[in-house]
Write a protein that holds these residues in place. Structure first.
Motif, PDB file in Angstrom:
ATOM      1  N   ALA A  94       0.835  -1.206   0.000  1.00  0.00           N
ATOM      2  CA  ALA A  94       0.000   0.000   0.000  1.00  0.00           C
ATOM      3  C   ALA A  94       0.871   1.258   0.000  1.00  0.00           C
ATOM      4  O   ALA A  94       0.573   2.243  -0.696  1.00  0.00           O
ATOM      5  CB  ALA A  94      -0.921  -0.009   1.215  1.00  0.00           C
ATOM      6  N   PHE A  95       1.970   1.216   0.761  1.00  0.00           N
ATOM      7  CA  PHE A  95       2.887   2.362   0.821  1.00  0.00           C
ATOM      8  C   PHE A  95       3.483   2.670  -0.550  1.00  0.00           C
ATOM      9  O   PHE A  95       3.539   3.828  -0.966  1.00  0.00           O
ATOM     10  CB  PHE A  95       4.003   2.081   1.827  1.00  0.00           C
ATOM     11  CG  PHE A  95       5.099   3.118   1.810  1.00  0.00           C
ATOM     12  CD1 PHE A  95       4.920   4.342   2.436  1.00  0.00           C
ATOM     13  CD2 PHE A  95       6.298   2.864   1.145  1.00  0.00           C
ATOM     14  CE1 PHE A  95       5.922   5.311   2.404  1.00  0.00           C
ATOM     15  CE2 PHE A  95       7.298   3.823   1.105  1.00  0.00           C
ATOM     16  CZ  PHE A  95       7.107   5.045   1.734  1.00  0.00           C
ATOM     17  N   ILE A  97       2.254   1.847  -3.479  1.00  0.00           N
ATOM     18  CA  ILE A  97       1.190   2.329  -4.373  1.00  0.00           C
ATOM     19  C   ILE A  97       0.952   3.823  -4.155  1.00  0.00           C
ATOM     20  O   ILE A  97       0.861   4.604  -5.106  1.00  0.00           O
ATOM     21  CB  ILE A  97      -0.113   1.527  -4.160  1.00  0.00           C
ATOM     22  CG1 ILE A  97       0.063   0.092  -4.665  1.00  0.00           C
ATOM     23  CG2 ILE A  97      -1.286   2.207  -4.878  1.00  0.00           C
ATOM     24  CD1 ILE A  97      -1.090  -0.830  -4.309  1.00  0.00           C
ATOM     25  N   VAL A  98       0.877   4.228  -2.877  1.00  0.00           N
ATOM     26  CA  VAL A  98       0.681   5.646  -2.542  1.00  0.00           C
ATOM     27  C   VAL A  98       1.882   6.473  -3.007  1.00  0.00           C
ATOM     28  O   VAL A  98       1.725   7.579  -3.537  1.00  0.00           O
ATOM     29  CB  VAL A  98       0.456   5.818  -1.024  1.00  0.00           C
ATOM     30  CG1 VAL A  98       0.482   7.298  -0.630  1.00  0.00           C
ATOM     31  CG2 VAL A  98      -0.861   5.182  -0.607  1.00  0.00           C
ATOM     32  N   ALA A 101       1.704   6.959  -6.751  1.00  0.00           N
ATOM     33  CA  ALA A 101       0.645   7.926  -7.062  1.00  0.00           C
ATOM     34  C   ALA A 101       1.100   9.344  -6.741  1.00  0.00           C
ATOM     35  O   ALA A 101       0.883  10.281  -7.519  1.00  0.00           O
ATOM     36  CB  ALA A 101      -0.625   7.581  -6.285  1.00  0.00           C
ATOM     37  N   PHE A 102       1.767   9.513  -5.593  1.00  0.00           N
ATOM     38  CA  PHE A 102       2.272  10.824  -5.195  1.00  0.00           C
ATOM     39  C   PHE A 102       3.346  11.298  -6.172  1.00  0.00           C
ATOM     40  O   PHE A 102       3.388  12.474  -6.551  1.00  0.00           O
ATOM     41  CB  PHE A 102       2.852  10.764  -3.780  1.00  0.00           C
ATOM     42  CG  PHE A 102       3.470  12.058  -3.322  1.00  0.00           C
ATOM     43  CD1 PHE A 102       2.665  13.087  -2.836  1.00  0.00           C
ATOM     44  CD2 PHE A 102       4.845  12.242  -3.387  1.00  0.00           C
ATOM     45  CE1 PHE A 102       3.233  14.289  -2.429  1.00  0.00           C
ATOM     46  CE2 PHE A 102       5.416  13.441  -2.983  1.00  0.00           C
ATOM     47  CZ  PHE A 102       4.616  14.472  -2.502  1.00  0.00           C
ATOM     48  N   TRP A 105       1.742  12.519  -9.326  1.00  0.00           N
ATOM     49  CA  TRP A 105       1.114  13.815  -9.054  1.00  0.00           C
ATOM     50  C   TRP A 105       2.170  14.919  -8.953  1.00  0.00           C
ATOM     51  O   TRP A 105       1.987  16.016  -9.480  1.00  0.00           O
ATOM     52  CB  TRP A 105       0.317  13.725  -7.750  1.00  0.00           C
ATOM     53  CG  TRP A 105      -0.229  15.045  -7.276  1.00  0.00           C
ATOM     54  CD1 TRP A 105      -1.234  15.777  -7.833  1.00  0.00           C
ATOM     55  CD2 TRP A 105       0.225  15.798  -6.134  1.00  0.00           C
ATOM     56  NE1 TRP A 105      -1.450  16.924  -7.116  1.00  0.00           N
ATOM     57  CE2 TRP A 105      -0.567  16.962  -6.063  1.00  0.00           C
ATOM     58  CE3 TRP A 105       1.202  15.571  -5.168  1.00  0.00           C
ATOM     59  CZ2 TRP A 105      -0.404  17.912  -5.066  1.00  0.00           C
ATOM     60  CZ3 TRP A 105       1.363  16.532  -4.170  1.00  0.00           C
ATOM     61  CH2 TRP A 105       0.573  17.681  -4.128  1.00  0.00           C
TER      62      TRP A 105
END
Length: 345
Positions: A94-95, A97-98, A101-102, A105
């Motif tokens: 999960a880390f 993936i975030v 995504a960050f 962005w």
């Protein structure tokens, strides 16, 4: 393409076969364990490579950024292989993936700091952060305001681009003229000409192109034609005269330009010069035709300029004979082996 599809199909079939065998032999969770182990291992090796590269390059900032990610990925590899603390494994996934995504962005607006991303363009403008405000205005599609920000920064080329996007072609043209005065690069005059045309101001477009032709003289012909369109006969004639001077110099080095000299001289009413130029163009074409029969076409044109229709027709026939030979040769070489036999059958 068919072979590629076959290879892809075989690869997928092999992967599915291996996956099916693992599930049949050891169960579904063993397959997940292997996938996670290999995934984390590959990620660790990749991050490790870039970490080693940054250390070698003594880029300590990026090395420190990569170090925790590499360590975390290595820990995920260990937990997946030993199949323990699965909640932590899930957290690591999960880390990442975030983090990805960050990263996407953040990269989408590379010129903006973290705090600036949460401020409006108007707020950034009031703060005097014109570069950041311009980027925000661009992203919102407000190119006119973006151009104003670039002007405050003194970035004339970026402002011209923004005015172009906003449809403010006259302002873009003015900025390109300013850029020429500053940089003395004729590229900007050519751009100014194009944008004055798009703005519908043909008079300014002609003046910009005239200034361009003063340094790039092969454009005098275009200047003359533009002034003709505007009905300015005096400026058109002056431009044609300069084009004639340019082509006369070029023709001394490369005979093919005698045709242009003749055409412009005739346009200016200089019949003696026109005939002399066409005669030289004919001599050049005849010489070229000895090596390349394609030039018989231009020989015919030269004779027509000189009013010798009979010789023009003879030259045109020679060119047509040459063209037919080329067509026939192409037809013969275009047949594939065995094609003639198939046609007979």
């Amino acid at each position: 393409m068919d072979k590629l599809k076959l290879y892809i199909g075989l690869f997928i079939a092999i992967v599915l076969g291996i996956a099916g065998f693992i599930i049949w032999k050891w169960g579904f969770w063993m397959l997940i364990r292997i996938i996670l182990s290999l995934g984390f291992l590959g990620l660790t090796l990749m991050l490790g490579f870039f970490l080693a590269l940054t250390i070698y390059a003594e880029s300590w900032k990026y090395a420190l950024m990569l170090l925790p990610f590499t360590a975390l990925s290595a820990y995920g590899t260990y937990l997946s292989i030993t199949w323990q603390k699965l909640k932590i494994v899930g957290g690591i996934i999960a880390f990442f993936i975030v983090a990805v995504a960050f990263g996407i962005w953040y990269i989408s607006e590379p010129d903006l700091g973290l705090a600036d991303r949460f401020r409006s363009a108007e707020k950034l403008e009031k703060m005097g952060r014109y570069k950041q405000a311009a980027r925000k205005y661009e992203k919102a599609g407000n190119y006119k305001k973006a151009a104003e920000m670039y002007l405050k920064l003194g970035w004339l080329e970026s402002a011209a681009w923004a005015y172009e996007k906003a449809g403010e072609y006259a302002k873009a043209a003015e900025l390109y003229e300013q850029l020429y005065e500053k940089e003395k690069d004729t590229y900007y005059l050519k751009e100014a000409h194009e944008y004055w045309k798009r703005a519908g101001d043909m008079e300014r477009a002609a003046k910009a192109l005239e200034r361009y032709a003063e340094e790039e003289p092969w454009f005098w012909e275009d200047v003359a034609k533009l002034y003709e369109e505007l009905g300015n006969e005096e400026k058109a004639r002056e431009s044609w005269q300069k084009a004639l001077e340019y082509y006369k110099k070029e023709a001394e080095e490369e005979g093919v330009f005698w045709e242009d000299v003749g055409n412009i001289a005739r346009k200016l009413g200089m019949e003696d010069l026109a005939r002399e130029a066409y005669q030289k163009f004919l001599e050049y074409c005849l010489k070229e035709a000895e090596e390349d029969p394609m030039w018989w076409k231009h020989v015919a044109e030269a004779y027509e300029y000189l009013g010798d229709k009979e010789k023009a027709e003879e030259a045109r026939k020679k060119y047509e004979e040459y063209r037919q030979r080329i067509i026939k040769a192409n037809e013969e070489t275009s047949h594939f082996p065995g094609e003639e036999k198939e046609n007979k059958e």
